[in-house]
Write an enzyme that holds these catalytic residues in place. Structure first.
Site, short mmCIF file in Angstrom:
data_model
loop_
_atom_site.label_atom_id
_atom_site.label_comp_id
_atom_site.label_asym_id
_atom_site.label_seq_id
_atom_site.Cartn_x
_atom_site.Cartn_y
_atom_site.Cartn_z
N ASN A 1 91.10 78.42 -41.06
CA ASN A 1 90.64 77.16 -40.63
C ASN A 1 91.66 75.96 -40.04
O ASN A 1 92.18 75.36 -41.13
CB ASN A 1 89.69 76.63 -41.46
CG ASN A 1 89.08 75.38 -41.16
OD1 ASN A 1 89.09 74.86 -40.24
ND2 ASN A 1 88.20 74.70 -42.20
N TRP A 2 91.94 76.23 -38.92
CA TRP A 2 92.95 75.19 -38.35
C TRP A 2 92.40 73.54 -38.61
O TRP A 2 93.24 72.80 -38.11
CB TRP A 2 93.27 75.50 -36.95
CG TRP A 2 93.98 76.76 -36.85
CD1 TRP A 2 94.38 77.72 -37.88
CD2 TRP A 2 94.31 77.39 -35.75
NE1 TRP A 2 95.04 78.96 -37.29
CE2 TRP A 2 95.00 78.74 -35.81
CE3 TRP A 2 94.33 77.16 -34.07
CZ2 TRP A 2 95.66 79.42 -34.74
CZ3 TRP A 2 94.95 77.77 -33.17
CH2 TRP A 2 95.54 78.94 -33.37
N LYS A 3 91.08 73.52 -38.70
CA LYS A 3 90.90 72.11 -38.57
C LYS A 3 90.98 71.26 -37.68
O LYS A 3 91.15 72.16 -36.10
CB LYS A 3 91.02 71.28 -39.96
CG LYS A 3 90.72 72.01 -41.32
CD LYS A 3 91.00 71.43 -42.45
CE LYS A 3 90.60 72.44 -43.77
NZ LYS A 3 90.80 71.71 -44.78
N HIS B 1 81.08 72.93 -43.95
CA HIS B 1 82.55 72.68 -44.54
C HIS B 1 82.54 71.34 -45.25
O HIS B 1 81.68 70.46 -44.76
CB HIS B 1 83.58 72.41 -43.62
CG HIS B 1 84.92 72.42 -44.28
ND1 HIS B 1 85.63 71.40 -44.81
CD2 HIS B 1 85.82 73.44 -44.31
CE1 HIS B 1 86.50 71.77 -45.23
NE2 HIS B 1 86.96 72.87 -45.09
N GLU C 1 84.25 68.90 -45.46
CA GLU C 1 84.73 67.78 -44.69
C GLU C 1 83.75 67.31 -43.56
O GLU C 1 83.26 66.00 -43.50
CB GLU C 1 85.91 67.95 -43.66
CG GLU C 1 86.99 68.17 -44.77
CD GLU C 1 88.39 68.93 -44.50
OE1 GLU C 1 88.31 69.44 -43.02
OE2 GLU C 1 89.19 69.43 -45.32
N GLU D 1 84.63 76.46 -51.74
CA GLU D 1 85.75 75.61 -51.83
C GLU D 1 85.62 74.58 -52.43
O GLU D 1 84.96 73.54 -52.23
CB GLU D 1 86.03 75.31 -50.17
CG GLU D 1 86.01 76.32 -49.12
CD GLU D 1 86.97 75.95 -48.02
OE1 GLU D 1 87.96 76.49 -47.62
OE2 GLU D 1 86.44 75.03 -47.31
N GLY E 1 93.56 70.74 -49.64
CA GLY E 1 94.64 69.98 -49.21
C GLY E 1 95.25 69.33 -50.21
O GLY E 1 95.99 68.40 -49.94
N SER F 1 93.50 75.10 -51.11
CA SER F 1 95.11 75.28 -51.56
C SER F 1 95.66 76.75 -51.83
O SER F 1 96.38 77.03 -52.81
CB SER F 1 95.48 74.32 -52.78
OG SER F 1 95.39 73.01 -52.23
P1 13P Z 1 93.71 74.19 -47.70
O1 13P Z 1 94.06 75.61 -47.73
O2 13P Z 1 94.66 73.30 -46.74
O3 13P Z 1 93.49 73.43 -48.86
O4 13P Z 1 92.29 73.99 -46.79
C1 13P Z 1 91.15 74.69 -47.43
C2 13P Z 1 89.94 74.50 -46.39
O5 13P Z 1 89.59 73.61 -46.35
C3 13P Z 1 89.68 75.52 -45.79
O6 13P Z 1 88.42 75.47 -44.99
#
Ligand code: 13P
Length: 257
Positions: free
Chosen positions: A9-11, A99, A101, A171, A177, A217
């Site tokens: 997931n590049w966000k 997600h 976020e 998640e 993160g 993470s």
């Molecule tokens: P990280 O791997 O940067 O913690 O992010 C996980 C994530 O939100 C994947 O959708």
């Protein structure tokens, strides 16, 4: 049997040229490493603007592109929205929905997610559906209830046929993160709970076939221990998916445990 999956997931990262360069690097490394063994489904979640071009840079045999969101409505006067049909028309087969976020920053409720999942499935997109608790919920020992309610209210309106097109991603929000990953035992415990919740609703066959990914993470240091768990079918990777070497190493780890 259920699939092993490593999804990135590049966000909101990379410009288009940067994204194409990263995807091309990943694709080249995957081809070089996976000509023989190709047991893991590799998915790369990119910004909308990148789907077409990145999709064309990837050999479909080795990896597929995913969107990170889609609109709740099918079409019409919704300025700035991107529909599931538009995503599908780019040759994209997957979409990440729910997600944390998006839940936290864009007010995505279970009710909105029900509509988004419906739009996605209408357009033959496979959905990576994210669930997970925040730290306060875990500290209050409410994490199972929270995840159960996200599943029940976001997914369990689906039929048995429809749920087969869902990949669940657990998640824990406190692990995203932060560099603070769930322990292997915490991941297994929640994944087994998710699978049993799916089994109670849809039966054991459906639950045994649904892939459940861990995200938060997850990196080249901790992935092996996480992926060794019987109910952890792979990972949804944020930060480490932006580094081609790390991401492909994660695919290798998934293949080999
Ligand atoms: P990280 O791997 O940067 O913690 O992010 C996980 C994530 O939100 C994947 O959708």
């Amino acid at each position: 049997m259920r699939k092993k999956i490593v999804a990135g997931n590049w966000k909101m990262n990379t410009t288009l040229p940067e994204g194409v360069a990263l995807a091309t690097e990943i694709d080249t490394k995957l081809r070089n490493r996976h000509e023989v063994s190709n047991k893991t489904v590799v998915i790369i979640g990119v910004p909308f603007t990148h789907i077409w071009e990145v999709g064309r840079s990837l050999a479909p045999k080795f990896s597929s592109v995913a969107a990170q969101n889609c609109a709740a409505e099918a079409s019409g006067a919704y300025t700035g929205e991107v529909s599931a049909a538009m995503i599908a028309s780019l040759g994209c087969n997957y979409v990440i929905l729910g997600h944390s976020e998006r839940r936290a920053y864009y007010g995505e409720t279970d009710a909105i997610l029900v509509k988004k999942v419906t739009r996605a499935l209408e357009n033959k997109l496979e959905v990576i559906f994210c669930v997970g608790e925040v730290l306060a919920e875990r500290e209050a020992n409410n994490h199972f209830e929270v995840v159960k309610s996200q599943l029940e209210n976001g997914l369990f309106n689906l039929s048995k046929e429809e749920i087969a097109h869902i990949i669940i991603a657990y998640e824990p929000v406190w692990a995203i993160g932060t560099g603070k990953t769930a322990t292997s035992a915490q991941a297994q415990e929640m994944h087994a709970f998710i699978r049993s919740t799916v089994a109670n609703k849809y039966g054991k066959d459906v639950a045994d076939n649904i892939s459940i990914l861990y995200g938060g993470s997850c990196n080249t240091q901790n992935a092996k221990e996480l992926f060794l768990n019987p109910d952890v079918d792979g990972g949804l990777i944020g930060g480490a998916s932006l580094k081609a070497d790390d991401f492909v190493t994660l695919v290798d780890i998934r293949e080999n445990v």
